[in-house]
Design a protein around this motif. Sequence first.
Motif, PDB file in Angstrom:
ATOM      1  N   VAL A 221      26.399 128.397  94.532  1.00 56.68           N
ATOM      2  CA  VAL A 221      25.708 129.285  95.466  1.00 56.68           C
ATOM      3  C   VAL A 221      24.472 128.594  96.019  1.00 56.68           C
ATOM      4  O   VAL A 221      23.738 127.915  95.279  1.00 56.68           O
ATOM      5  CB  VAL A 221      25.276 130.604  94.777  1.00 56.68           C
ATOM      6  CG1 VAL A 221      24.664 131.569  95.791  1.00 56.68           C
ATOM      7  CG2 VAL A 221      26.445 131.260  94.071  1.00 56.68           C
ATOM      8  N   LEU A 222      24.228 128.783  97.307  1.00 54.53           N
ATOM      9  CA  LEU A 222      22.978 128.380  97.948  1.00 54.53           C
ATOM     10  C   LEU A 222      22.298 129.637  98.478  1.00 54.53           C
ATOM     11  O   LEU A 222      22.867 130.352  99.317  1.00 54.53           O
ATOM     12  CB  LEU A 222      23.232 127.398  99.091  1.00 54.53           C
ATOM     13  CG  LEU A 222      22.011 127.043  99.952  1.00 54.53           C
ATOM     14  CD1 LEU A 222      20.933 126.363  99.113  1.00 54.53           C
ATOM     15  CD2 LEU A 222      22.409 126.158 101.127  1.00 54.53           C
ATOM     16  N   LEU A 223      21.106 129.942  97.974  1.00 58.81           N
ATOM     17  CA  LEU A 223      20.333 131.104  98.400  1.00 58.81           C
ATOM     18  C   LEU A 223      19.299 130.651  99.418  1.00 58.81           C
ATOM     19  O   LEU A 223      18.484 129.770  99.125  1.00 58.81           O
ATOM     20  CB  LEU A 223      19.643 131.759  97.203  1.00 58.81           C
ATOM     21  CG  LEU A 223      20.566 132.215  96.056  1.00 58.81           C
ATOM     22  CD1 LEU A 223      19.732 132.678  94.865  1.00 58.81           C
ATOM     23  CD2 LEU A 223      21.497 133.328  96.516  1.00 58.81           C
ATOM     24  N   VAL A 224      19.320 131.244 100.599  1.00 58.19           N
ATOM     25  CA  VAL A 224      18.413 130.865 101.677  1.00 58.19           C
ATOM     26  C   VAL A 224      17.579 132.078 102.053  1.00 58.19           C
ATOM     27  O   VAL A 224      18.128 133.136 102.396  1.00 58.19           O
ATOM     28  CB  VAL A 224      19.191 130.361 102.913  1.00 58.19           C
ATOM     29  CG1 VAL A 224      18.218 129.862 103.975  1.00 58.19           C
ATOM     30  CG2 VAL A 224      20.168 129.267 102.513  1.00 58.19           C
ATOM     31  N   VAL A 304      24.345 126.534  83.792  1.00 56.21           N
ATOM     32  CA  VAL A 304      23.813 126.673  85.145  1.00 56.21           C
ATOM     33  C   VAL A 304      22.829 125.549  85.432  1.00 56.21           C
ATOM     34  O   VAL A 304      21.964 125.240  84.608  1.00 56.21           O
ATOM     35  CB  VAL A 304      23.105 128.038  85.308  1.00 56.21           C
ATOM     36  CG1 VAL A 304      22.525 128.183  86.714  1.00 56.21           C
ATOM     37  CG2 VAL A 304      24.067 129.180  85.008  1.00 56.21           C
ATOM     38  N   LEU A 305      22.971 124.943  86.609  1.00 52.61           N
ATOM     39  CA  LEU A 305      22.004 123.978  87.123  1.00 52.61           C
ATOM     40  C   LEU A 305      21.318 124.626  88.311  1.00 52.61           C
ATOM     41  O   LEU A 305      21.945 124.891  89.334  1.00 52.61           O
ATOM     42  CB  LEU A 305      22.695 122.683  87.547  1.00 52.61           C
ATOM     43  CG  LEU A 305      21.777 121.617  88.171  1.00 52.61           C
ATOM     44  CD1 LEU A 305      20.835 121.039  87.114  1.00 52.61           C
ATOM     45  CD2 LEU A 305      22.589 120.501  88.821  1.00 52.61           C
ATOM     46  N   LEU A 347      26.349 125.373  90.047  1.00 55.04           N
ATOM     47  CA  LEU A 347      25.160 125.070  90.830  1.00 55.04           C
ATOM     48  C   LEU A 347      24.624 126.330  91.500  1.00 55.04           C
ATOM     49  O   LEU A 347      25.348 127.016  92.226  1.00 55.04           O
ATOM     50  CB  LEU A 347      25.488 124.017  91.889  1.00 55.04           C
ATOM     51  CG  LEU A 347      24.352 123.683  92.867  1.00 55.04           C
ATOM     52  CD1 LEU A 347      23.179 123.039  92.134  1.00 55.04           C
ATOM     53  CD2 LEU A 347      24.863 122.767  93.979  1.00 55.04           C
ATOM     54  N   ILE A 348      23.349 126.620  91.248  1.00 54.93           N
ATOM     55  CA  ILE A 348      22.616 127.657  91.967  1.00 54.93           C
ATOM     56  C   ILE A 348      21.436 126.957  92.631  1.00 54.93           C
ATOM     57  O   ILE A 348      20.587 126.379  91.946  1.00 54.93           O
ATOM     58  CB  ILE A 348      22.102 128.775  91.038  1.00 54.93           C
ATOM     59  CG1 ILE A 348      23.241 129.336  90.193  1.00 54.93           C
ATOM     60  CG2 ILE A 348      21.433 129.872  91.859  1.00 54.93           C
ATOM     61  CD1 ILE A 348      24.300 130.060  90.976  1.00 54.93           C
ATOM     62  N   ALA A 349      21.414 126.947  93.945  1.00 53.40           N
ATOM     63  CA  ALA A 349      20.340 126.281  94.687  1.00 53.40           C
ATOM     64  C   ALA A 349      19.604 127.305  95.542  1.00 53.40           C
ATOM     65  O   ALA A 349      20.176 128.325  95.941  1.00 53.40           O
ATOM     66  CB  ALA A 349      20.905 125.165  95.566  1.00 53.40           C
ATOM     67  N   ILE A 388      29.407 123.389  98.547  1.00 53.57           N
ATOM     68  CA  ILE A 388      28.800 124.588  97.962  1.00 53.57           C
ATOM     69  C   ILE A 388      29.592 125.791  98.446  1.00 53.57           C
ATOM     70  O   ILE A 388      29.682 126.052  99.647  1.00 53.57           O
ATOM     71  CB  ILE A 388      27.312 124.698  98.343  1.00 53.57           C
ATOM     72  CG1 ILE A 388      26.551 123.478  97.821  1.00 53.57           C
ATOM     73  CG2 ILE A 388      26.710 125.978  97.771  1.00 53.57           C
ATOM     74  CD1 ILE A 388      25.078 123.462  98.182  1.00 53.57           C
ATOM     75  N   ASP A 389      30.161 126.541  97.516  1.00 52.60           N
ATOM     76  CA  ASP A 389      31.101 127.604  97.870  1.00 52.60           C
ATOM     77  C   ASP A 389      30.471 128.704  98.712  1.00 52.60           C
ATOM     78  O   ASP A 389      31.068 129.177  99.674  1.00 52.60           O
ATOM     79  CB  ASP A 389      31.689 128.235  96.589  1.00 52.60           C
ATOM     80  CG  ASP A 389      32.467 127.236  95.759  1.00 52.60           C
ATOM     81  OD1 ASP A 389      33.067 126.328  96.349  1.00 52.60           O
ATOM     82  OD2 ASP A 389      32.462 127.352  94.527  1.00 52.60           O
TER      83      ASP A 389
END
Length: 506
Positions: A221-224, A304-305, A347-349, A388-389
């Motif tokens: 996940v990419l949180l924006v 989790v990274l 991955l959590i970004a 990134i899904d």
Amino acid sequence: MTLAVIKSRALAGMQAPEVSVEVHLANGLPAFTMVGLAETEVKEARDRVRAAITNAGFDLPQHRITVNLAPADLPKESGRFDLPIAIGILAASGQIPSSGLEHFEFAGELSLTGDLRPIRGALAMTYAMQRSPGGHARGFILPIANADEAALVADAAIYPASTLLQVCAHFSANADGSFALARHVSQPMPLPPTVPDFADVKGQVLAKRAMEVAAAGRHSVLLVGPPGAGKTMLATRFAGLLPLMTDDEALEAAAVQSLISGFTVEGWKVRPFRAPHHTSSGAALVGGGSVPRPGEISLAHCGVLFLDELPEFDRRVLEVLREPLESGRVTIARAARHADFPARFQLIAAMNPCPCGYLGHPAGTCRCTPDQVLRYQSRISGPLLDRIDMQIEVGPVPPEILQADASGEKSAAIATRVHAAFERQLARQGKSNQQLTPREIDRFCKPDAAGQDVLRTSLHKMQWSARAYHRVLRLARTVADLDGQKQVGGKHVSEAVQLRRALQQP
């Protein structure tokens, strides 16, 4: 007897190959020679072993002592060979009985007083011993500080000791065995530490739903969103949604952490949560060193990274994540050796949409130029974004919701749905949706007619790559699993498409 052979183990990445410590005593001027591709810390064992033997009340043989660490082409490092070398010298010189030594493996660093100091990699060594031919029948003698860690391996016979003298007494015990080392019994596991609850996050219903989908299918996940929107709160609470670790997952994760002496018994079956600073180097993320050691992505194995402020990382550092995100493994290659480490992390970004962070904010306070925004967002390459899904916009929380009492759904309720969805995946394909291959995607993720229409329209409009197409299908399969549906429908595909929205452009 002038020859003794003691079993021990080296470390080569996640592997712990068997090492035979061969000690030979010969006539001639007293000397202590060590061969077998030993690193500096192993060669220094000569002085530690000499002092430890003397201070334990034994005599150092006045012979030519030759220690061979076989196989000769396997690099050996650290002080874990101190104990087997000392035991080999004492057995070869007849100061302790040599019978029974073949039934044990030894590892431990000696102090000058003869005390045993803890070593790193004890769990990885025990894990390898139990899975090697004939290794499961041996006992493992090691420092008492490593006993609880090593005893996590099921059925392993662990015999901890505090000093060299105790180890020697184990083989010189009297008839009733009163001085023999006792087999270590694993202690009851402590309760896992509590994870912050999702109920603390006010608002952000869509972001919470996205995190639920990510947990159910093991998606990245990419949180924006702007500063203070709750991106870090969501990430730090994410681990509370994941199912409990299996025994194999827990052993793998703990074995990796033991390679850097980072494992504690309190962390058993607790999913790792790693959050490296954005100044971290590429070697810190993937691992490295002349003696390869695991990096953050391997230490986050089965966990989790979290990469906060993603664009602030050096672009070359971020690029090293490409292959591990796809393969779940990383290989560190050096001129003299190479090491393989598992890296199946989630991955959590998180990032801001622009340099000031307020692009698209309702208050309209962003003053970044379009060129500045593009340069900022281009710090993350297209190939990495493609891997990134989910890419989720996390908007600011309205004042009326922020001032209200926290009344969101608790992590336990969300985790129940996640667990049920994950069990459906295991029953259907034996692994998470994120791990599905293209052939398996065609078999398990094929949508119905309505879903095909939505997918076709999205493909033409968004110009996805083949990788993005497959990731959307995996997401849709996870959404259907959360819905309890066997067939991927149009609404599932539509939600999956929304969960992969591109970064907002100026």
